[in-house]
Design a protein around this motif. Structure first.
Motif, short mmCIF file in Angstrom:
data_model
loop_
_atom_site.label_atom_id
_atom_site.label_comp_id
_atom_site.label_asym_id
_atom_site.label_seq_id
_atom_site.Cartn_x
_atom_site.Cartn_y
_atom_site.Cartn_z
N TRP A 191 -3.34 4.25 2.45
CA TRP A 191 -3.34 3.36 1.29
C TRP A 191 -2.73 2.01 1.61
O TRP A 191 -3.25 0.95 1.24
N THR A 192 -1.59 2.01 2.31
CA THR A 192 -0.91 0.74 2.58
C THR A 192 -1.71 -0.15 3.51
O THR A 192 -1.54 -1.37 3.51
N LEU A 193 -2.61 0.44 4.31
CA LEU A 193 -3.44 -0.36 5.21
C LEU A 193 -4.79 -0.73 4.59
O LEU A 193 -5.27 -1.83 4.78
N ILE A 194 -5.38 0.20 3.86
CA ILE A 194 -6.70 -0.06 3.29
C ILE A 194 -6.62 -0.98 2.08
O ILE A 194 -7.43 -1.89 1.92
N ASP A 195 -5.65 -0.76 1.21
CA ASP A 195 -5.57 -1.52 -0.04
C ASP A 195 -4.11 -1.80 -0.39
O ASP A 195 -3.58 -1.28 -1.37
N PRO A 196 -3.42 -2.63 0.41
CA PRO A 196 -1.99 -2.88 0.17
C PRO A 196 -1.75 -3.68 -1.10
O PRO A 196 -2.63 -4.41 -1.57
N GLY A 197 -0.56 -3.54 -1.65
CA GLY A 197 -0.21 -4.27 -2.87
C GLY A 197 0.69 -3.43 -3.75
O GLY A 197 1.33 -2.48 -3.29
N GLU A 198 0.74 -3.78 -5.03
CA GLU A 198 1.66 -3.12 -5.95
C GLU A 198 1.36 -1.64 -6.09
O GLU A 198 2.27 -0.81 -6.09
N GLU A 199 0.09 -1.27 -6.22
CA GLU A 199 -0.24 0.15 -6.37
C GLU A 199 0.18 0.95 -5.15
O GLU A 199 0.70 2.07 -5.28
N ALA A 200 -0.05 0.41 -3.96
CA ALA A 200 0.34 1.11 -2.73
C ALA A 200 1.86 1.26 -2.68
O ALA A 200 2.38 2.29 -2.22
N PHE A 201 2.59 0.24 -3.13
CA PHE A 201 4.05 0.29 -3.16
C PHE A 201 4.53 1.40 -4.09
O PHE A 201 5.41 2.19 -3.74
N VAL A 202 3.94 1.46 -5.30
CA VAL A 202 4.33 2.48 -6.28
C VAL A 202 4.04 3.87 -5.74
O VAL A 202 4.86 4.79 -5.90
N PHE A 203 2.89 4.04 -5.10
CA PHE A 203 2.57 5.36 -4.54
C PHE A 203 3.54 5.73 -3.42
O PHE A 203 3.96 6.88 -3.30
N THR A 204 3.91 4.75 -2.59
CA THR A 204 4.85 5.02 -1.50
C THR A 204 6.20 5.46 -2.05
O THR A 204 6.85 6.35 -1.48
N CYS A 205 6.62 4.86 -3.17
CA CYS A 205 7.86 5.31 -3.82
C CYS A 205 7.73 6.77 -4.26
O CYS A 205 8.65 7.58 -4.06
N GLN A 206 6.58 7.12 -4.85
CA GLN A 206 6.35 8.51 -5.26
C GLN A 206 6.36 9.45 -4.06
O GLN A 206 6.92 10.55 -4.11
N ALA A 207 5.72 9.02 -2.96
CA ALA A 207 5.64 9.85 -1.76
C ALA A 207 7.02 10.08 -1.17
O ALA A 207 7.38 11.21 -0.80
N LEU A 208 7.82 9.01 -1.08
CA LEU A 208 9.18 9.16 -0.56
C LEU A 208 9.99 10.10 -1.44
O LEU A 208 10.79 10.91 -0.94
N ARG A 209 9.78 9.99 -2.74
CA ARG A 209 10.51 10.86 -3.66
C ARG A 209 10.09 12.31 -3.49
O ARG A 209 10.92 13.22 -3.53
N MET A 210 8.80 12.55 -3.30
CA MET A 210 8.32 13.91 -3.11
C MET A 210 8.82 14.50 -1.80
O MET A 210 9.14 15.69 -1.71
N LEU A 211 8.91 13.66 -0.77
CA LEU A 211 9.33 14.13 0.55
C LEU A 211 10.84 14.29 0.67
O LEU A 211 11.32 14.94 1.59
N THR A 212 11.59 13.68 -0.27
CA THR A 212 13.05 13.84 -0.29
C THR A 212 13.38 15.04 -1.17
O THR A 212 13.00 15.06 -2.34
N PRO A 213 14.05 16.06 -0.66
CA PRO A 213 14.34 17.26 -1.46
C PRO A 213 14.98 16.92 -2.79
O PRO A 213 15.94 16.14 -2.85
N SER A 214 14.45 17.49 -3.88
CA SER A 214 14.94 17.17 -5.22
C SER A 214 16.39 17.56 -5.41
O SER A 214 17.11 16.98 -6.22
N SER A 215 16.86 18.56 -4.67
CA SER A 215 18.24 19.03 -4.83
C SER A 215 19.26 18.04 -4.30
O SER A 215 20.44 18.15 -4.57
N THR A 216 18.80 17.04 -3.51
CA THR A 216 19.75 16.11 -2.91
C THR A 216 19.56 14.68 -3.38
O THR A 216 20.28 13.79 -2.92
N ARG A 217 18.62 14.42 -4.31
CA ARG A 217 18.33 13.03 -4.67
C ARG A 217 19.53 12.35 -5.33
O ARG A 217 19.68 11.14 -5.23
N ARG A 218 20.34 13.11 -6.05
CA ARG A 218 21.49 12.50 -6.71
C ARG A 218 22.81 13.01 -6.13
O ARG A 218 23.82 13.05 -6.79
N LEU A 219 22.76 13.45 -4.88
CA LEU A 219 23.96 13.84 -4.16
C LEU A 219 24.12 12.91 -2.97
O LEU A 219 23.18 12.28 -2.51
#
Length: 378
Positions: free
Chosen positions: A180-208
């Protein structure tokens, strides 16, 4: 991710051909693509215009895949079929077709959709990608997995595999980010990357303590994947900027869009989920500028509850929380969805708050206008 919604749209689709006409009970439909329709009742049953637009985007992607025999969804289209939340500023469709099997790289525009005479979503175009450096073997393998038979559904032609929503693995999510960041970069790609990083970061440690280190490790892995691509790869510099500046700390699309507005315009020193704690309170600020004690809070739709009683309780807690922060020297600025469409006003409010505290904002590299590669940033 909401994969069930994708499956609901898929089951609701009506495909017509010369031999297969519109069912008698389904005359009231909206046209998605040539020979592809959605029942108007299906769209009417959705609660919000946002859900209607999302349903249409999913239906359009499925329709294109139905008409293109060897097509595979990539970038935003693959993420959409995986059930990710994608705001709809860009309704384009992205597919990959092997060059040896592609007779045409163009696709007719998908028509604008109206419901009871009211415009719901404008026309969209399909972008066909052939030999892109962004399409690694692993990425293409995932796109192929999105196309699986669905024996229980009669919505699509039986001689064509029916796209189904899947839950991607960690490596497949990383592949989608790169695509996504290479094919169609911009705000949407940025928002999705935030979601992806959040999904890949274990939920049990996000606020620790320590979640930032885990996020940094995932970011390094993403960048290492990105830097294996040829130096002449299109949009490589933009993709690198997006991966470096996205954050797993954004808990909603609205917060991610707000972070994009700030960082893409060069504002630095923004800390997502900044922790404020003493003997009496323990809060997490959506986005904070700690050295100026400026708190940026995003008031999303879901934050206020489903009924008037829940909304009133949330508002009371919100007022109390803001007073507690102000007593401790914080200047609180609240933003809503409407504010996200006025980015310059957001920056102006923050600059005025900085002047109020007689401090200086920090600045860094803005989102690059050109998409080339800058080896020095490595």
């Amino acid at each position: 991710m909401n994969t069930e919604f994708v499956n609901q749209v898929h089951k609701a689709l009506i495909i017509t051909t010369r031999k297969r006409r519109m069912p008698l009970g389904e005359r009231d439909t909206v046209k998605i693509h040539r020979g592809v329709h959605l029942p108007s009742t299906f769209l009417h049953d959705l609660k919000t215009p946002w859900e209607q637009r999302r349903a249409i985007s999913i239906a359009r992607t499925l329709a294109v895949l139905h008409r293109r025999q060897h097509a595979q969804p990539v970038a935003r289209s693959a993420a959409l079929l995986c059930g990710y939340d994608i705001f709809d500023t860009n309704p384009s469709i992205h597919i990959h077709i092997p060059q040896v099997e592609c007779k045409s790289t163009t696709d007719s525009a998908l028509p604008a959709v109206t419901l009871d005479g009211v415009p719901v979503l404008g026309e969209a175009r399909c972008h066909v990608h052939l030999h892109e450096a962004t399409l690694s073997a692993q990425d293409t393998e995932f796109s192929s997995r999105v196309l699986t038979p669905s024996p229980s559904s009669s919505a699509l032609s039986p001689d064509r595999a029916s796209p189904q929503a899947l839950s991607p693995s960690a490596e497949e999510v990383i592949g989608l980010v790169i695509q996504w960041t290479l094919i169609d970069p911009g705000e949407e790609a940025f928002v999705f990357t935030c979601q992806a990083l959040r999904m890949l970061t274990p939920s049990s440690t996000r606020r620790l303590s320590g979640w930032e280190q885990q996020e940094a490790s995932i970011r390094r892995h993403l960048l290492s994947k990105l830097f294996t691509l040829p130096s002449g790869t299109r949009n490589l510099r933009r993709a690198e900027w997006i991966i470096r500046h996205a954050s797993a700390g954004c808990e909603s699309i609205g917060e991610a869009r707000l972070l994009w507005i700030l960082r893409s315009r060069g504002l630095a020193g923004i800390v997502p989920q900044f922790e404020v704690e003493d003997s009496f309170i323990h809060y997490f600020i959506d986005l904070a500028i700690p050295h100026l004690k400026i708190a940026l809070e995003f008031d999303g739709r879901l934050k206020y509850g489903k009924n008037s009683e829940e909304q009133l309780n949330v508002l009371r807690e919100q007022i109390q929380r803001q007073k507690q922060l102000e007593v401790r020297g914080w200047y609180v600025i609240r933003f809503s969805w409407a504010d996200l469409f006025k980015p310059e006003s957001i920056i102006q409010q923050i600059e005025e708050a900085a002047c109020h505290f007689r401090g200086k904002l920090k600045y860094s590299a803005k989102y690059p206008v050109r998409g080339g590669v800058d080896r020095r940033s490595r």
